[in-house]
Scaffold this active site. Structure first.
Site, PDB file in Angstrom:
ATOM      1  N   GLU A   1      -7.754  -5.284  -0.151  1.00 28.22           N
ATOM      2  CA  GLU A   1      -8.292  -6.026  -1.293  1.00 28.22           C
ATOM      3  C   GLU A   1      -8.279  -7.538  -1.066  1.00 28.22           C
ATOM      4  O   GLU A   1      -9.101  -8.262  -1.616  1.00 28.22           O
ATOM      5  CB  GLU A   1      -7.513  -5.693  -2.566  1.00 28.22           C
ATOM      6  CG  GLU A   1      -7.481  -4.223  -2.912  1.00 28.22           C
ATOM      7  CD  GLU A   1      -8.799  -3.715  -3.451  1.00 28.22           C
ATOM      8  OE1 GLU A   1      -9.858  -4.172  -2.974  1.00 28.22           O
ATOM      9  OE2 GLU A   1      -8.761  -2.868  -4.343  1.00 28.22           O
TER      10      GLU A   1
ATOM     11  N   HIS B   1       0.851  -1.184   0.000  1.00 28.91           N
ATOM     12  CA  HIS B   1       0.000   0.000   0.000  1.00 28.91           C
ATOM     13  C   HIS B   1       0.885   1.233   0.000  1.00 28.91           C
ATOM     14  O   HIS B   1       1.958   1.218   0.599  1.00 28.91           O
ATOM     15  CB  HIS B   1      -0.915   0.011   1.241  1.00 28.91           C
ATOM     16  CG  HIS B   1      -2.075   0.931   1.097  1.00 28.91           C
ATOM     17  ND1 HIS B   1      -1.993   2.266   1.391  1.00 28.91           N
ATOM     18  CD2 HIS B   1      -3.339   0.709   0.652  1.00 28.91           C
ATOM     19  CE1 HIS B   1      -3.165   2.817   1.142  1.00 28.91           C
ATOM     20  NE2 HIS B   1      -3.994   1.905   0.686  1.00 28.91           N
TER      21      HIS B   1
HETATM   22  N1  ACO Z   1       4.007  -7.545  -4.666  1.00 31.30           N
HETATM   23  C1  ACO Z   1       5.320  -7.570  -4.929  1.00 31.30           C
HETATM   24  N2  ACO Z   1       6.100  -6.467  -4.891  1.00 31.30           N
HETATM   25  C2  ACO Z   1       5.520  -5.314  -4.565  1.00 31.30           C
HETATM   26  C3  ACO Z   1       4.155  -5.219  -4.251  1.00 31.30           C
HETATM   27  C4  ACO Z   1       3.386  -6.401  -4.317  1.00 31.30           C
HETATM   28  N3  ACO Z   1       2.087  -6.399  -4.045  1.00 31.30           N
HETATM   29  N4  ACO Z   1       3.847  -3.938  -3.970  1.00 31.30           N
HETATM   30  C5  ACO Z   1       4.983  -3.243  -4.093  1.00 31.30           C
HETATM   31  N5  ACO Z   1       5.985  -4.073  -4.452  1.00 31.30           N
HETATM   32  C6  ACO Z   1       7.373  -3.712  -4.658  1.00 31.30           C
HETATM   33  C7  ACO Z   1       7.572  -3.040  -6.005  1.00 31.30           C
HETATM   34  O1  ACO Z   1       7.806  -3.958  -7.034  1.00 31.30           O
HETATM   35  C8  ACO Z   1       8.763  -2.181  -5.710  1.00 31.30           C
HETATM   36  O2  ACO Z   1       9.924  -2.988  -5.715  1.00 31.30           O
HETATM   37  P1  ACO Z   1      11.324  -2.408  -6.230  1.00 31.30           P
HETATM   38  O3  ACO Z   1      11.626  -1.229  -5.331  1.00 31.30           O
HETATM   39  O4  ACO Z   1      12.269  -3.563  -6.054  1.00 31.30           O
HETATM   40  O5  ACO Z   1      11.106  -1.990  -7.652  1.00 31.30           O
HETATM   41  C9  ACO Z   1       8.555  -1.732  -4.277  1.00 31.30           C
HETATM   42  O6  ACO Z   1       7.741  -2.744  -3.676  1.00 31.30           O
HETATM   43  C10 ACO Z   1       7.849  -0.393  -4.164  1.00 31.30           C
HETATM   44  O7  ACO Z   1       6.747  -0.370  -5.066  1.00 31.30           O
HETATM   45  P2  ACO Z   1       5.970   0.961  -5.440  1.00 31.30           P
HETATM   46  O8  ACO Z   1       5.212   0.715  -6.684  1.00 31.30           O
HETATM   47  O9  ACO Z   1       6.879   2.146  -5.398  1.00 31.30           O
HETATM   48  O10 ACO Z   1       5.008   1.115  -4.236  1.00 31.30           O
HETATM   49  P3  ACO Z   1       3.711   1.965  -4.249  1.00 31.30           P
HETATM   50  O11 ACO Z   1       3.605   2.592  -2.926  1.00 31.30           O
HETATM   51  O12 ACO Z   1       3.652   2.890  -5.395  1.00 31.30           O
HETATM   52  O13 ACO Z   1       2.633   0.833  -4.510  1.00 31.30           O
HETATM   53  C11 ACO Z   1       0.683  -0.389  -4.616  1.00 31.30           C
HETATM   54  C12 ACO Z   1       1.456   0.674  -3.837  1.00 31.30           C
HETATM   55  C13 ACO Z   1       0.385   0.143  -6.012  1.00 31.30           C
HETATM   56  C14 ACO Z   1      -0.631  -0.648  -3.896  1.00 31.30           C
HETATM   57  C15 ACO Z   1       1.535  -1.676  -4.712  1.00 31.30           C
HETATM   58  O14 ACO Z   1       1.845  -2.143  -3.423  1.00 31.30           O
HETATM   59  C16 ACO Z   1       0.861  -2.752  -5.538  1.00 31.30           C
HETATM   60  O15 ACO Z   1       0.979  -2.739  -6.769  1.00 31.30           O
HETATM   61  N6  ACO Z   1       0.155  -3.728  -4.865  1.00 31.30           N
HETATM   62  C17 ACO Z   1      -0.563  -4.757  -5.584  1.00 31.30           C
HETATM   63  C18 ACO Z   1      -1.886  -4.199  -6.110  1.00 31.30           C
HETATM   64  C19 ACO Z   1      -2.894  -3.999  -4.996  1.00 31.30           C
HETATM   65  O16 ACO Z   1      -3.053  -4.825  -4.098  1.00 31.30           O
HETATM   66  N7  ACO Z   1      -3.597  -2.851  -5.101  1.00 31.30           N
HETATM   67  C20 ACO Z   1      -4.652  -2.494  -4.130  1.00 31.30           C
HETATM   68  C21 ACO Z   1      -4.139  -1.406  -3.208  1.00 31.30           C
HETATM   69  S1  ACO Z   1      -5.334  -1.018  -1.968  1.00 31.30           S
HETATM   70  C22 ACO Z   1      -6.402   0.055  -2.716  1.00 31.30           C
HETATM   71  O17 ACO Z   1      -6.082   0.799  -3.592  1.00 31.30           O
HETATM   72  C23 ACO Z   1      -7.798   0.053  -2.271  1.00 31.30           C
END
Ligand code: ACO
Length: 389
Positions: free
Chosen positions: A324, A258
């Site tokens: 989620e 998140h």
């Molecule tokens: N699985 C694996 N790796 C992840 C995940 C995940 N669910 N989430 C983040 N990471 C990793 C990224 O790949 C990244 O790795 P890196 O630094 O080695 O490249 C690092 O963690 C940071 O990722 P960001 O994209 O910068 O984190 P951000 O804060 O932008 O992302 C997000 C938040 C979009 C929710 C992300 O965690 C994600 O894509 N999760 C999966 C989708 C999801 O569950 N969305 C629902 C969110 S809740 C809502 O909106 C109601």
């Protein structure tokens, strides 16, 4: 030098505070969500959706004398314009995904009404269950069921989907879900709504735009894929291999991580408890390979493995379970198909969008950030012969 070059830039706007709000507070370090002063774990499982709607729209819970009139005014707005039903039939014929059908029909909610922010907000909140329910039925070759004004909001949504009055347990489980997701700070879709309304546009336009933002898999589109992953794993002993393979391929695990929470999303706990309560009462489904309680146990084991592997693969990043993951389990337990997960999220979140629109209209300024230009500035235009001819 462009003015933007003097301003600190934050790609993705993390940690940028763009407005103030009395509606909800997300504390990502403590893992807390407060809705108009009430902790989500206190409010969501106990209050009715109508009470929470009153709270967000008026800033306080209704007095006993205000409850029934407010519920009646919401219920009285459930019928959708004939044009909306026409759009839904066209959309179903074209096999449009439900989120797109919801967006298309929402845009018609202005028809035949004088624009008014509060009336627009109440109309959108009341209409979403009708739109989603009608579309699901039309898409499955069934006729929409007439709206009922005598059912509470959450029960009415389930009735619109199935044509059957739900049990108190099922209605309560959905109500807890809708309350839990109704608002969450300046998330992407709420921000989109506030940007639109900040131009002094109208509430229906803002909500239509917010739907577009919610649809994406990084925001509201994750619960379907989260459940798909649980089913793909199938048995707890496969969890490690399947999840490891996903992480090796650089895939994100849906339902984890998140932007704000660095600890477990508090909404995940509220929904996990609601799912457990619902699933405790679920009878095994004869003929089905996996009963509901089995899926719940499998999901718990998938969650534990995912968290362990995320710590291993991303040690510098605190990735925990988000709302989620348990949304998927709760809505699956209610018998909703995965394509309805995001529209059902919208049925809850439209309340937050509406309240934010009204707050922005009352107190906000035009939202207009800057961008840092990184392109060239010294090119010269030379008219080509083709353009002259
Ligand atoms: N699985 C694996 N790796 C992840 C995940 C995940 N669910 N989430 C983040 N990471 C990793 C990224 O790949 C990244 O790795 P890196 O630094 O080695 O490249 C690092 O963690 C940071 O990722 P960001 O994209 O910068 O984190 P951000 O804060 O932008 O992302 C997000 C938040 C979009 C929710 C992300 O965690 C994600 O894509 N999760 C999966 C989708 C999801 O569950 N969305 C629902 C969110 S809740 C809502 O909106 C109601």
């Amino acid at each position: 030098m462009a003015r933007a070059e003097h301003v600190a830039m934050t790609e993705g706007l993390d940690a940028v505070v763009a407005t103030s709000t009395r509606l909800s507070h997300v504390d990502g370090e403590a893992g807390q969500l407060v809705l108009c002063g009430y902790r989500v774990e206190d409010l969501a499982p106990n209050a009715s959706f109508e009470e929470v709607a009153f709270l967000l729209l008026h800033g306080c819970l209704p007095e006993p004398s205000e409850r029934a009139p407010f519920a009646r005014s919401l219920a009285g707005r459930r019928a959708i314009p004939r044009a909306a039903m026409g759009v839904l039939r066209e959309a179903a014929a074209a096999k449009v995904p439900p989120m797109d059908a919801l967006r298309m029909a929402t845009a018609t909610l202005s028809l035949g009404r004088v624009e008014d922010p509060v009336d627009d907000a109440l109309t959108a909140i009341a209409s979403f269950p009708t739109i989603v329910g009608a579309y699901q039925r039309i898409a499955n070759g069934e006729e929409p069921v007439p709206v009922r004004n005598d059912l509470p909001h959450a029960a009415h949504y389930l009735h619109q989907l199935s044509g059957v009055e739900p049990s108190a347990e099922r209605a309560r489980a959905l109500e807890t879900y809708l309350n839990t997701v109704c608002d969450h700070g300046l998330n992407a879709s709420t921000f989109a709504a506030r940007v639109i309304i900040s131009t002094r546009s109208d509430v229906i336009s803002a909500i239509t735009g917010a739907l577009g933002a919610l649809k994406g898999p990084l925001h509201g589109g994750a619960p379907g894929p989260a459940l798909d992953m649980v089913f793909e794993i199938g048995t707890p002993d496969r969890a490690e291999a399947v999840i490891r393979a996903k992480l090796d391929r650089g895939e994100r695990l849906m339902g984890f991580g998140h932007r704000i929470y660095r600890v477990r999303d508090p909404r995940a706990d509220v929904l996990a408890q609601a799912a457990e309560r619902l699933w405790d009462r679920a009878m095994p489904c004869p003929g089905q390979p996996m009963g509901l309680p089995d899926v719940y146990d499998l999901a718990r084991s998938v969650e534990a493995t995912a968290l362990r592997l995320l710590r291993e693969y991303k040690p510098d990043r605190r990735l925990d379970t988000n709302v989620e993951f348990y949304t998927a389990l709760l809505l699956h337990g209610l018998g909703l198909p995965t394509e309805l997960f995001t529209p059902t999220f919208a049925v809850g979140r439209v309340l937050g969008w509406s309240a934010h629109c009204l707050e922005q209209l009352r107190e906000g300024r035009l939202i207009r950030p800057q961008s840092a230009y990184i392109g060239p500035t010294d090119l010269h235009y030379v008219a080509s012969r083709a353009a002259l001819n």
